[in-house]
Design a protein around this motif. Structure first.
Motif, PDB file in Angstrom:
ATOM      1  N   TYR A 140      33.474  37.138  45.849  1.00 30.72           N
ATOM      2  CA  TYR A 140      32.601  36.927  44.692  1.00 30.72           C
ATOM      3  C   TYR A 140      32.486  38.191  43.834  1.00 30.72           C
ATOM      4  O   TYR A 140      32.316  38.106  42.614  1.00 30.72           O
ATOM      5  CB  TYR A 140      31.215  36.476  45.149  1.00 30.72           C
ATOM      6  N   VAL A 141      32.581  39.356  44.471  1.00 34.66           N
ATOM      7  CA  VAL A 141      32.577  40.600  43.696  1.00 34.66           C
ATOM      8  C   VAL A 141      33.768  40.627  42.742  1.00 34.66           C
ATOM      9  O   VAL A 141      33.649  41.055  41.583  1.00 34.66           O
ATOM     10  CB  VAL A 141      32.602  41.831  44.635  1.00 34.66           C
ATOM     11  N   LEU A 142      34.916  40.144  43.201  1.00 39.22           N
ATOM     12  CA  LEU A 142      36.102  40.093  42.337  1.00 39.22           C
ATOM     13  C   LEU A 142      35.891  39.127  41.173  1.00 39.22           C
ATOM     14  O   LEU A 142      36.302  39.419  40.038  1.00 39.22           O
ATOM     15  CB  LEU A 142      37.328  39.674  43.152  1.00 39.22           C
ATOM     16  N   ILE A 143      35.273  37.974  41.439  1.00 39.26           N
ATOM     17  CA  ILE A 143      34.966  37.019  40.368  1.00 39.26           C
ATOM     18  C   ILE A 143      34.080  37.691  39.327  1.00 39.26           C
ATOM     19  O   ILE A 143      34.311  37.588  38.113  1.00 39.26           O
ATOM     20  CB  ILE A 143      34.253  35.779  40.939  1.00 39.26           C
ATOM     21  N   TRP A 144      33.066  38.373  39.803  1.00 40.69           N
ATOM     22  CA  TRP A 144      32.119  39.065  38.918  1.00 40.69           C
ATOM     23  C   TRP A 144      32.835  40.133  38.095  1.00 40.69           C
ATOM     24  O   TRP A 144      32.594  40.291  36.893  1.00 40.69           O
ATOM     25  CB  TRP A 144      31.008  39.678  39.766  1.00 40.69           C
ATOM     26  N   ALA A 145      33.720  40.873  38.755  1.00 39.28           N
ATOM     27  CA  ALA A 145      34.448  41.946  38.073  1.00 39.28           C
ATOM     28  C   ALA A 145      35.340  41.390  36.965  1.00 39.28           C
ATOM     29  O   ALA A 145      35.374  41.931  35.852  1.00 39.28           O
ATOM     30  CB  ALA A 145      35.279  42.730  39.087  1.00 39.28           C
ATOM     31  N   ALA A 146      36.057  40.332  37.264  1.00 32.80           N
ATOM     32  CA  ALA A 146      36.970  39.760  36.272  1.00 32.80           C
ATOM     33  C   ALA A 146      36.230  39.271  35.033  1.00 32.80           C
ATOM     34  O   ALA A 146      36.724  39.384  33.908  1.00 32.80           O
ATOM     35  CB  ALA A 146      37.763  38.609  36.893  1.00 32.80           C
ATOM     36  N   ALA A 147      35.035  38.746  35.234  1.00 30.11           N
ATOM     37  CA  ALA A 147      34.270  38.175  34.118  1.00 30.11           C
ATOM     38  C   ALA A 147      33.459  39.213  33.348  1.00 30.11           C
ATOM     39  O   ALA A 147      33.193  39.025  32.152  1.00 30.11           O
ATOM     40  CB  ALA A 147      33.338  37.080  34.642  1.00 30.11           C
ATOM     41  N   HIS A 148      33.082  40.309  34.005  1.00 30.82           N
ATOM     42  CA  HIS A 148      32.138  41.250  33.397  1.00 30.82           C
ATOM     43  C   HIS A 148      32.697  42.612  33.016  1.00 30.82           C
ATOM     44  O   HIS A 148      32.204  43.242  32.085  1.00 30.82           O
ATOM     45  CB  HIS A 148      30.962  41.507  34.356  1.00 30.82           C
ATOM     46  N   TYR A 149      33.706  43.090  33.759  1.00 33.76           N
ATOM     47  CA  TYR A 149      34.072  44.500  33.643  1.00 33.76           C
ATOM     48  C   TYR A 149      35.175  44.726  32.622  1.00 33.76           C
ATOM     49  O   TYR A 149      36.197  44.027  32.618  1.00 33.76           O
ATOM     50  CB  TYR A 149      34.553  45.058  34.983  1.00 33.76           C
ATOM     51  N   GLU A 150      34.967  45.723  31.796  1.00 35.15           N
ATOM     52  CA  GLU A 150      35.997  46.199  30.878  1.00 35.15           C
ATOM     53  C   GLU A 150      36.352  47.617  31.318  1.00 35.15           C
ATOM     54  O   GLU A 150      35.675  48.586  30.981  1.00 35.15           O
ATOM     55  CB  GLU A 150      35.495  46.185  29.433  1.00 35.15           C
ATOM     56  N   PHE A 151      37.406  47.707  32.107  1.00 38.59           N
ATOM     57  CA  PHE A 151      37.799  48.992  32.658  1.00 38.59           C
ATOM     58  C   PHE A 151      38.338  49.890  31.544  1.00 38.59           C
ATOM     59  O   PHE A 151      38.878  49.432  30.564  1.00 38.59           O
ATOM     60  CB  PHE A 151      38.851  48.800  33.752  1.00 38.59           C
ATOM     61  N   GLY A 152      38.205  51.151  31.724  1.00 38.82           N
ATOM     62  CA  GLY A 152      38.633  52.093  30.695  1.00 38.82           C
ATOM     63  C   GLY A 152      37.477  52.485  29.805  1.00 38.82           C
ATOM     64  O   GLY A 152      37.199  53.668  29.610  1.00 38.82           O
ATOM     65  N   THR A 153      36.777  51.484  29.260  1.00 33.64           N
ATOM     66  CA  THR A 153      35.582  51.781  28.453  1.00 33.64           C
ATOM     67  C   THR A 153      34.336  51.867  29.326  1.00 33.64           C
ATOM     68  O   THR A 153      33.255  52.186  28.838  1.00 33.64           O
ATOM     69  CB  THR A 153      35.366  50.700  27.379  1.00 33.64           C
ATOM     70  N   LYS A 154      34.490  51.531  30.623  1.00 35.34           N
ATOM     71  CA  LYS A 154      33.385  51.598  31.588  1.00 35.34           C
ATOM     72  C   LYS A 154      32.200  50.752  31.114  1.00 35.34           C
ATOM     73  O   LYS A 154      31.052  51.189  31.095  1.00 35.34           O
ATOM     74  CB  LYS A 154      32.960  53.048  31.808  1.00 35.34           C
ATOM     75  N   THR A 155      32.519  49.506  30.768  1.00 35.45           N
ATOM     76  CA  THR A 155      31.511  48.596  30.227  1.00 35.45           C
ATOM     77  C   THR A 155      31.325  47.406  31.147  1.00 35.45           C
ATOM     78  O   THR A 155      32.299  46.834  31.644  1.00 35.45           O
ATOM     79  CB  THR A 155      31.933  48.080  28.832  1.00 35.45           C
TER      80      THR A 155
END
Length: 262
Positions: A140-155
């Motif tokens: 579920y952490v991976l699901i959350w990451a895919a939907a929420h995280y913008e890597f690089g901009t740390k958003t």
């Protein structure tokens, strides 16, 4: 005289403060590569804590998986840090949790495994927290990451209305069950993933969903035919070894057969 007696009862106290290096949230990863490396570090640390340290974490969430970065003068890569063992419980030689609160539900709602959220019959016992439940939380952490995280901009972007239902006490169980068993709903949810996280979905989330989906189907088939079933691992389907194999990763620092039973 009474005031003196009160003063005599006051004991000296020492103030203790825990000081540690600063860790970073998962969404503060500088790249998808750093995120994946930190995630794997936490996943393997969790396995060793359970298998060697005989402790089950029981609160896997996006806030408890963190990143440590070395100072710039060092060439060491960043590491994943599995944080916050406040809800952890010791594990006996028989695999059972030793804590008196072993059957008290713990965790952070969006990441709690489905079994632990199921309605409990009146007077019935709460389900025991298993190793595979923590593996489901990692998923579920991976699901959350895919939907929420913008890597690089740390958003970390706001949660969609669909995923907000995972954070509602009376709906989280139902929607997670649908996610695991209904391909159409799974695809709708996957469409929420940010475009830059396409490879994360393709390489990790997609095969893990197949793993959990097939394990659930196998359990339902056994129930229909009345055959014996190992619910602790879903008949050996939901294990550390199978989780790692699904995402195409080789465990580091393990003997070839040392982790097969989990």
């Amino acid at each position: 005289m009474q005031e003196l007696e009160k003063l005599e009862k006051i004991k000296d106290r020492d103030l203790h403060a825990v000081v540690s290096e600063r860790y970073f949230k998962l969404w503060e990863a500088e790249s998808i590569e750093e995120f994946k490396r930190a995630f794997l570090d936490c996943l393997e640390c969790h396995y060793h804590a359970y298998h060697t340290g005989r402790v089950l974490h029981r609160d896997i969430s996006e806030n408890n998986l963190m990143i440590w970065r070395p100072i710039k003068e060092r060439s060491t890569e960043s590491l994943g840090i599995l944080n916050d063992f406040d809800m952890a419980a010791e594990v006996g030689d028989d695999g059972e949790l030793l804590a008196n609160s072993a059957r008290r539900r713990t965790g952070t709602l969006p990441f709690i495994a489905r079994d632990l959220l199921a309605p409990i019959p009146k007077g019935g016992p709460s389900p025991k927290h298993l190793y595979r439940h923590d593996l489901e939380s990692f998923f579920y952490v991976l699901i959350w990451a895919a939907a929420h995280y913008e890597f690089g901009t740390k958003t970390r972007h706001p949660t969609s209305e669909v995923l907000k239902k995972w954070d509602e006490e009376d709906r989280s169980h139902v929607f997670k069950c649908v996610f695991m068993t209904n391909i159409a709903y799974y695809r709708d949810l996957r469409s929420l993933a940010r475009p830059e996280n396409h490879d994360l979905c393709l390489e990790w989330i997609e095969p893990l969903h197949k793993l959990f989906f097939r394990a659930q189907l196998d359990m339902m088939t056994h129930d229909l035919h009345g055959k014996p079933f190992d619910y602790d691992t879903y008949n050996g389907k939901i294990t550390f070894a199978n989780f790692m194999a699904a995402i195409g990763e080789t465990p580091r620092g393990f003997e070839p057969d040392s982790y097969q039973f989990l």
